[in-house]
Design a protein around this motif. Sequence first.
Motif, short mmCIF file in Angstrom:
data_model
loop_
_atom_site.label_atom_id
_atom_site.label_comp_id
_atom_site.label_asym_id
_atom_site.label_seq_id
_atom_site.Cartn_x
_atom_site.Cartn_y
_atom_site.Cartn_z
N GLU A 107 0.82 -1.21 0.00
CA GLU A 107 0.00 0.00 0.00
C GLU A 107 0.85 1.26 0.00
OE1 GLU A 107 -3.23 0.07 -0.44
OE2 GLU A 107 -3.08 -2.12 -0.61
N MET A 108 2.05 1.16 0.56
CA MET A 108 2.92 2.34 0.67
C MET A 108 3.68 2.61 -0.63
SD MET A 108 4.16 1.12 4.40
CE MET A 108 5.43 2.25 4.90
N LEU A 109 3.68 1.64 -1.55
CA LEU A 109 4.42 1.80 -2.81
C LEU A 109 3.64 2.70 -3.77
CD1 LEU A 109 5.66 -1.84 -3.30
CD2 LEU A 109 7.13 0.18 -3.29
N PRO A 110 4.32 3.36 -4.71
CA PRO A 110 3.62 4.22 -5.66
C PRO A 110 2.62 3.44 -6.50
CG PRO A 110 5.97 4.01 -6.22
CD PRO A 110 5.78 3.38 -4.88
N GLN A 111 1.55 4.11 -6.87
CA GLN A 111 0.48 3.46 -7.62
C GLN A 111 1.00 2.82 -8.91
OE1 GLN A 111 -2.75 3.21 -6.50
NE2 GLN A 111 -3.09 1.84 -8.24
N GLU A 112 1.94 3.51 -9.61
CA GLU A 112 2.38 2.96 -10.90
C GLU A 112 3.10 1.63 -10.73
OE1 GLU A 112 5.12 6.63 -10.28
OE2 GLU A 112 3.08 6.03 -9.79
N TRP A 113 3.75 1.43 -9.58
CA TRP A 113 4.37 0.13 -9.31
C TRP A 113 3.29 -0.94 -9.15
CZ3 TRP A 113 9.47 -1.07 -6.55
CH2 TRP A 113 10.49 -0.24 -7.03
N ARG A 114 2.27 -0.60 -8.37
CA ARG A 114 1.24 -1.60 -8.08
C ARG A 114 0.46 -1.96 -9.34
NH1 ARG A 114 -2.05 0.97 -3.49
NH2 ARG A 114 -0.74 2.80 -3.81
N ASP A 115 0.42 -1.04 -10.30
CA ASP A 115 -0.32 -1.30 -11.53
C ASP A 115 0.47 -2.13 -12.53
OD1 ASP A 115 -2.44 0.06 -10.59
OD2 ASP A 115 -1.98 1.95 -11.62
N MET A 116 1.76 -2.31 -12.29
CA MET A 116 2.57 -3.03 -13.28
C MET A 116 2.48 -4.53 -13.06
SD MET A 116 5.90 -0.77 -14.05
CE MET A 116 6.14 -1.70 -15.53
N GLN A 117 2.12 -5.24 -14.14
CA GLN A 117 1.99 -6.69 -14.04
C GLN A 117 3.32 -7.35 -13.65
OE1 GLN A 117 -0.77 -8.88 -14.50
NE2 GLN A 117 -1.74 -6.93 -14.04
N VAL A 118 4.41 -6.73 -14.06
CA VAL A 118 5.71 -7.34 -13.78
C VAL A 118 6.02 -7.25 -12.28
CG1 VAL A 118 7.08 -5.27 -14.21
CG2 VAL A 118 8.09 -7.52 -14.60
N PHE A 119 5.42 -6.27 -11.59
CA PHE A 119 5.66 -6.17 -10.15
C PHE A 119 4.56 -6.86 -9.35
CE2 PHE A 119 5.38 -4.07 -6.00
CZ PHE A 119 6.66 -4.33 -5.54
N TRP A 120 3.32 -6.67 -9.77
CA TRP A 120 2.21 -7.25 -9.03
C TRP A 120 1.24 -7.92 -10.02
CZ3 TRP A 120 2.39 -8.10 -4.02
CH2 TRP A 120 1.25 -8.64 -3.41
#
Lengths: 286, 377
Positions: free
Chosen positions: B329-342
Amino acid sequence: MIKRAFAYPYIIWMVIFIVVPLILVGYYAITVTDFYGYTTFSMANFRRFFTEQVMGNRVFVSVATRSLRLALQSTLLCFAIGYPVAYIMTRKEYSEKSVLIFLLLAPMWMNFLVRTYAWLTILERNGLINNVLMRLMNRDTPVIDILYTDAAVLLGMVYNFLPFMILPIYTSLKKMDPRLIEAAQDLGAGGFNTFLRVVFPLSIPGVVSGITMVFMPGAATFVISNLLGGRQFFLLGNVVESSFIQQGDWHFGSAVAVLMMLMMVASMVVLSFFDKGENQGRSAMI
Amino acid sequence: MKKVILAAILLAAIIGFAGCGNNDDDVTPHANIDGGDTATQGNEGGSDAAAVTLHAFNWGWFHDPAIEQIFYEETGIRVLFEFYPTNQEMYNRIVMQGAEFDILFPSDYMIERLILENRLAPINWDNVPNRAHLHHYFDHLDFDPQGRYAAPYKWGLFGILYNRTMVSDMQESWNMLFHEDYAAPHAGNIYMYASARDSLGSALRWLGYSHNTTDLRELHAARDLLIHQGPWVRAYLGDEIRDSMIAGGAAMAQIFSGCAFFAMSENADLNFVVPREGTQLFIDAMVIPATTRHQAEAEMFINFMLRPDIALMNAEWVMYSTTNATALEMLPQEWRDMQVFWPTGENYERGYSFRDLGAFRNEFYTAYNLVLMMVGG
């Protein structure tokens, strides 16, 4: 008696770190452990080395052939490059000589792994060599694309083992009595004849120890073939490494190590025969 | 006299060697069948935490080095890290060579094996309250069904990283690496991942088999496929794949999602796909070897690693998906939206975990080594 006492530390060292490990390797080579943990004596490891086939190929035999081929090629290249260097070094003035030896030895102060790793950046498709060549030749595709081929493995071997060829040859050339060359010239031998019939035969012991110090490390290396060959040029050293580190099969790894030691002993016997023959020739000549 | 001394040394050495031989028996699963739980032996200290040094054995580039200092400042405990490139090498180091560590970071199937062989100490979760921050993905772990041994740390998928400027017809499929029509045009421009389970596993998937197969015929079909694919492959590499792909060294490569994410952040031409035939979903977790003498301190460290601020530091530095819901939750939104990360949806569903294969696992290593021996020509 006192002299002998000085040898004890080394004898103890030798027993602990050479004799006992050799016995261990020999023991592992001629035993197998089954799934239930029972160890029995067996020649199965050696049988496997010589007979295991995949898709009609005897895999370990072909790995051995490849290792010996690459080791032989690197030895020949080291000799072809190293002998002239050693010869030129003996002709130099004292100050130039020490600079040359320094240049030869300085890279060896750096870790072997790091030195080999550096070749990755030099040989890469957009690495140092290609960058310069592409700019000079005004091309946008790599000019020399040898990384991860056997040429790169060979290059890595020659680069790493060259000093071990040059130094023994240099030592044997330097020890040579210059009066022998003068005598040959007095007796009418030209430069080429002097070299071929006096200088070269007298440097054979250096050449022989150079070959021993280049050939077997070449067949036994696994770092160079892993890093510069992209793991695709399995050598005997890789078989030993993967048996111990990856598969945890110490028995098979030891069997391969024993075979390599036998090869080493065999090549030293052959080479010492050479050495001796030349010594006799020399004494007859002198 | 000399001979007597030498004989004595030799004898001593051989006795020592006999001792080694006995230890070797532990390698087989059957040797310690009645070993039971070897846990909680390390709790006797505790009071003198300041003098303790923990030895951790981790993957390379798998934690933010700055956290070591933070942990030291907070607890007075030093953590010395050593690194391994594959699960097998970690296993052989601790089992065959008897290296002693207090914390390991193995993958799921390796943890399953370590549990089976009684090599792990159960974690006392009372000492690890930060476990509550774990994402619900990790509520149940197949490799640790009772949830006694493993504290999930990172996870991700195995897939294909490709360079858009070199590959125009990209598919979300292992076809790209194994099918002649797609792979052959990129001959000499493909990197395979240098690990037995991963390279053979992807070939098994493409052939329509499970990557947890224990059928020798299926495994040999995968092996022959990799040998057949050999001429198209530039190299079998480990984590060097990441840097070489950033530099444009090849068109396509097998890679783990975290490394792919890092590469994509350095080179905008790179993209990552999860093959639809299925692939490996891995969970790397922190475990405590049964041989530890610092169980309590190791649990302190695990609790520390699961703390959201520390998990966040590690996520941002390592770039592998975190297991920590609060840190996510603390990570930037663009990270959470990336399939390679999440990875979510069908990408997430394409992931299947590796299972420990028992005695059959050696067949994988044998097959893999044969591939490497044959592809060089």
